[in-house]
Write a protein that holds these residues in place. Structure first.
Motif, short mmCIF file in Angstrom:
data_model
loop_
_atom_site.label_atom_id
_atom_site.label_comp_id
_atom_site.label_asym_id
_atom_site.label_seq_id
_atom_site.Cartn_x
_atom_site.Cartn_y
_atom_site.Cartn_z
N GLU A 1 0.83 -1.20 0.00
CA GLU A 1 0.00 0.00 0.00
C GLU A 1 0.87 1.26 0.00
O GLU A 1 0.60 2.21 -0.73
CB GLU A 1 -0.93 0.00 1.22
N ARG A 2 1.92 1.24 0.80
CA ARG A 2 2.84 2.38 0.86
C ARG A 2 3.51 2.59 -0.50
O ARG A 2 3.64 3.71 -0.98
CB ARG A 2 3.88 2.11 1.95
N LEU A 3 3.89 1.50 -1.14
CA LEU A 3 4.52 1.57 -2.46
C LEU A 3 3.53 2.06 -3.52
O LEU A 3 3.88 2.88 -4.38
CB LEU A 3 5.07 0.19 -2.83
N ARG A 4 2.29 1.61 -3.42
CA ARG A 4 1.25 2.05 -4.36
C ARG A 4 1.04 3.56 -4.27
O ARG A 4 0.98 4.25 -5.29
CB ARG A 4 -0.07 1.33 -4.09
N LYS A 5 0.97 4.10 -3.05
CA LYS A 5 0.78 5.54 -2.87
C LYS A 5 1.98 6.32 -3.42
O LYS A 5 1.79 7.38 -4.03
CB LYS A 5 0.58 5.86 -1.39
N LEU A 6 3.16 5.79 -3.21
CA LEU A 6 4.36 6.45 -3.73
C LEU A 6 4.34 6.46 -5.25
O LEU A 6 4.68 7.47 -5.88
CB LEU A 6 5.62 5.78 -3.20
N LEU A 7 3.94 5.36 -5.86
CA LEU A 7 3.88 5.29 -7.32
C LEU A 7 2.85 6.27 -7.88
O LEU A 7 3.07 6.88 -8.92
CB LEU A 7 3.57 3.86 -7.78
N GLU A 8 1.74 6.44 -7.17
CA GLU A 8 0.74 7.43 -7.60
C GLU A 8 1.32 8.84 -7.53
O GLU A 8 1.10 9.66 -8.41
CB GLU A 8 -0.51 7.34 -6.72
N SER A 9 2.08 9.10 -6.48
CA SER A 9 2.72 10.41 -6.32
C SER A 9 3.75 10.65 -7.44
O SER A 9 3.84 11.75 -7.98
CB SER A 9 3.39 10.51 -4.95
N ILE A 10 4.51 9.61 -7.77
CA ILE A 10 5.48 9.72 -8.86
C ILE A 10 4.76 10.02 -10.17
O ILE A 10 5.20 10.85 -10.97
CB ILE A 10 6.33 8.43 -8.99
N SER A 11 3.63 9.38 -10.37
CA SER A 11 2.84 9.61 -11.59
C SER A 11 2.36 11.07 -11.65
O SER A 11 2.38 11.68 -12.72
CB SER A 11 1.65 8.66 -11.62
N GLN A 12 1.95 11.62 -10.53
CA GLN A 12 1.52 13.02 -10.50
C GLN A 12 2.68 13.96 -10.82
O GLN A 12 2.52 14.92 -11.58
CB GLN A 12 0.93 13.37 -9.13
N VAL A 13 3.85 13.68 -10.23
CA VAL A 13 5.02 14.51 -10.49
C VAL A 13 5.39 14.44 -11.97
O VAL A 13 5.71 15.46 -12.60
CB VAL A 13 6.21 14.08 -9.60
#
Length: 143
Positions: free
Chosen positions: A83-95
């Motif tokens: 879950e933590r990794l999924r949230k980070l990947l979403e943040s990377i996608s936004q950046v």
């Protein structure tokens, strides 16, 4: 049920991936800042580092030897890290989306500057040439 060594291996894998993706997130922000500052050297360096991280992540995934099983995903520690990794990947996608938008704006601005420059060049070329016969040199609005 997954064994403890399997769970440990998955947790170590996910923690290592998380660290690399965190670095990638920071590099993505740096890329966006470089785009906004028009710092092509810094952008190039950040992109190169991102490529290196992507290779490292792929090698680690390959070395794991497949995907994490559904059974392992049910383990609380594994699920938490996923879950933590999924949230980070979403943040990377936004950046990345923000960086892409900044690059698109920079491209539009550059095209406008090029067009303005081309207009100036054309005007300068015509300025020094004598007028053709029966062609007014200046217009007074009466012709």
């Amino acid at each position: 049920m997954t064994t403890l060594p399997d769970t440990r291996a998955h947790i170590e894998f996910l923690d290592a991936q998380f660290e690399d993706f965190q670095q990638m997130h920071g590099l993505g922000r740096r890329q966006r800042e470089c785009l906004l500052r028009d710092d092509l050297k810094g952008l190039n360096q950040a992109m190169s580092q991102t490529q290196d991280l992507m290779v490292q992540i792929r090698v680690r995934q390959r070395d794991l030897g497949g995907v994490i099983s559904e059974e392992a995903r049910c383990e609380p520690e594994v699920a938490q890290r996923l879950e933590r990794l999924r949230k980070l990947l979403e943040s990377i996608s936004q950046v990345r989306s923000q960086s892409e938008q900044a690059a698109q704006e920079l491209l539009t601005q550059t095209r406008q500057e090029m067009e303005k420059s081309n207009l100036q060049i054309r005007a300068k070329r015509k300025y020094g040439h004598p007028a053709q016969v029966n062609e007014p040199r200046f217009t007074d609005g009466l012709r």
